[in-house]
Design a protein around this motif. Sequence first.
Motif, mmCIF file in Angstrom:
data_model
loop_
_atom_site.group_PDB
_atom_site.id
_atom_site.type_symbol
_atom_site.label_atom_id
_atom_site.label_comp_id
_atom_site.label_asym_id
_atom_site.label_seq_id
_atom_site.Cartn_x
_atom_site.Cartn_y
_atom_site.Cartn_z
ATOM 1 N N GLU A 26 0.801 -1.222 0.000
ATOM 2 C CA GLU A 26 0.000 0.000 0.000
ATOM 3 C C GLU A 26 0.837 1.277 0.000
ATOM 4 O O GLU A 26 0.302 2.364 -0.219
ATOM 5 N N ASP A 27 2.144 1.167 0.207
ATOM 6 C CA ASP A 27 3.018 2.342 0.204
ATOM 7 C C ASP A 27 3.658 2.597 -1.158
ATOM 8 O O ASP A 27 4.514 3.474 -1.294
ATOM 9 N N THR A 28 3.250 1.860 -2.167
ATOM 10 C CA THR A 28 3.874 1.936 -3.485
ATOM 11 C C THR A 28 3.928 3.356 -4.030
ATOM 12 O O THR A 28 4.992 3.827 -4.446
ATOM 13 N N LYS A 29 2.813 4.053 -4.047
ATOM 14 C CA LYS A 29 2.776 5.386 -4.649
ATOM 15 C C LYS A 29 3.735 6.349 -3.953
ATOM 16 O O LYS A 29 4.470 7.087 -4.613
ATOM 17 N N GLU A 30 3.730 6.358 -2.637
ATOM 18 C CA GLU A 30 4.588 7.274 -1.890
ATOM 19 C C GLU A 30 6.063 6.944 -2.102
ATOM 20 O O GLU A 30 6.887 7.850 -2.283
ATOM 21 N N ILE A 31 6.401 5.669 -2.098
ATOM 22 C CA ILE A 31 7.798 5.274 -2.275
ATOM 23 C C ILE A 31 8.266 5.570 -3.695
ATOM 24 O O ILE A 31 9.381 6.059 -3.903
ATOM 25 N N LEU A 32 7.427 5.306 -4.694
ATOM 26 C CA LEU A 32 7.823 5.595 -6.076
ATOM 27 C C LEU A 32 7.973 7.102 -6.304
ATOM 28 O O LEU A 32 8.860 7.534 -7.051
ATOM 29 N N TYR A 33 7.143 7.911 -5.669
ATOM 30 C CA TYR A 33 7.275 9.368 -5.781
ATOM 31 C C TYR A 33 8.622 9.807 -5.216
ATOM 32 O O TYR A 33 9.367 10.556 -5.856
ATOM 33 N N TRP A 34 8.958 9.300 -4.036
ATOM 34 C CA TRP A 34 10.246 9.601 -3.400
ATOM 35 C C TRP A 34 11.394 9.105 -4.282
ATOM 36 O O TRP A 34 12.391 9.806 -4.473
ATOM 37 N N ALA A 35 11.255 7.895 -4.829
ATOM 38 C CA ALA A 35 12.290 7.331 -5.701
ATOM 39 C C ALA A 35 12.472 8.194 -6.947
ATOM 40 O O ALA A 35 13.605 8.380 -7.418
ATOM 41 N N GLY A 36 11.381 8.722 -7.478
ATOM 42 C CA GLY A 36 11.477 9.607 -8.629
ATOM 43 C C GLY A 36 12.317 10.836 -8.325
ATOM 44 O O GLY A 36 13.141 11.264 -9.141
ATOM 45 N N LYS A 37 12.137 11.387 -7.138
ATOM 46 C CA LYS A 37 12.946 12.542 -6.737
ATOM 47 C C LYS A 37 14.424 12.163 -6.659
ATOM 48 O O LYS A 37 15.292 12.928 -7.092
ATOM 49 N N LYS A 38 14.704 10.989 -6.133
ATOM 50 C CA LYS A 38 16.092 10.514 -6.044
ATOM 51 C C LYS A 38 16.684 10.310 -7.434
ATOM 52 O O LYS A 38 17.856 10.611 -7.668
ATOM 53 N N ILE A 39 15.896 9.784 -8.363
ATOM 54 C CA ILE A 39 16.364 9.565 -9.735
ATOM 55 C C ILE A 39 16.722 10.902 -10.383
ATOM 56 O O ILE A 39 17.770 11.032 -11.030
ATOM 57 N N ALA A 40 15.867 11.907 -10.227
ATOM 58 C CA ALA A 40 16.139 13.223 -10.811
ATOM 59 C C ALA A 40 17.438 13.807 -10.269
ATOM 60 O O ALA A 40 18.224 14.403 -11.021
ATOM 61 N N ASN A 41 17.690 13.623 -8.989
ATOM 62 C CA ASN A 41 18.926 14.126 -8.390
ATOM 63 C C ASN A 41 20.136 13.324 -8.862
ATOM 64 O O ASN A 41 21.184 13.893 -9.154
ATOM 65 N N LYS A 42 19.985 12.016 -8.950
ATOM 66 C CA LYS A 42 21.081 11.143 -9.397
ATOM 67 C C LYS A 42 21.540 11.498 -10.807
ATOM 68 O O LYS A 42 22.728 11.511 -11.109
ATOM 69 N N TYR A 43 20.592 11.786 -11.685
ATOM 70 C CA TYR A 43 20.917 12.084 -13.075
ATOM 71 C C TYR A 43 20.969 13.581 -13.368
ATOM 72 O O TYR A 43 20.978 13.985 -14.524
ATOM 73 N N ALA A 44 21.036 14.392 -12.319
ATOM 74 C CA ALA A 44 21.210 15.845 -12.428
ATOM 75 C C ALA A 44 20.219 16.482 -13.401
ATOM 76 O O ALA A 44 20.591 17.298 -14.234
ATOM 77 N N LEU A 45 18.957 16.090 -13.279
ATOM 78 C CA LEU A 45 17.913 16.682 -14.117
ATOM 79 C C LEU A 45 17.550 18.023 -13.508
ATOM 80 O O LEU A 45 16.926 18.092 -12.454
ATOM 81 N N SER A 46 17.949 19.101 -14.171
ATOM 82 C CA SER A 46 17.761 20.424 -13.569
ATOM 83 C C SER A 46 17.152 21.442 -14.519
ATOM 84 O O SER A 46 17.155 22.627 -14.229
ATOM 85 N N ASP A 47 16.635 20.987 -15.658
ATOM 86 C CA ASP A 47 15.905 21.886 -16.538
ATOM 87 C C ASP A 47 14.926 21.072 -17.378
ATOM 88 O O ASP A 47 15.036 19.851 -17.477
ATOM 89 N N THR A 48 13.978 21.750 -17.972
ATOM 90 C CA THR A 48 12.901 21.088 -18.706
ATOM 91 C C THR A 48 13.427 20.282 -19.890
ATOM 92 O O THR A 48 12.942 19.181 -20.152
#
Length: 131
Positions: A26-48
């Motif tokens: 039941e925590d899937t959505k919250e964990i995947l949202y958090w994981a998405g934030k970690k992925i963006a930081n890992k791959y230095a996604l900082s512009d559109t």
Amino acid sequence: MQENNEHSYFINQLYRDFLLPTILGEDTKEILYWAGKKIANKYALSDTDSLIDFFQMAQFGDLKLISEKRVGATFELSGQIVEDRLNSDTKDFELEGGIISACLASENQRDCESNVVINDKEKKVQIIAQY
């Protein structure tokens, strides 16, 4: 190329739509949202632009900036991959929402959160990011 796309879709569906929800429950959505934030930081996604390129490379679908305002931005996620996921009753796009939130937070140096809105009729997903 078609076979490669089908293979990638199958792997994506296997992990994201079956294995992770089975493990996370039941925590899937919250964990995947958090994981998405970690992925963006890992791959230095900082512009559109880098965000749109990343979505193509990861085969998440076709990401398009629909509108940008002082208080946030609205993106549309579409394409065959999105349509296939929606047709298979997969309604979870929280990973993508987390990626967009972290990218916009980095780009604008402001906290950002995203909400996912499914448009079943048009087979598209809208991700609304707010600062």
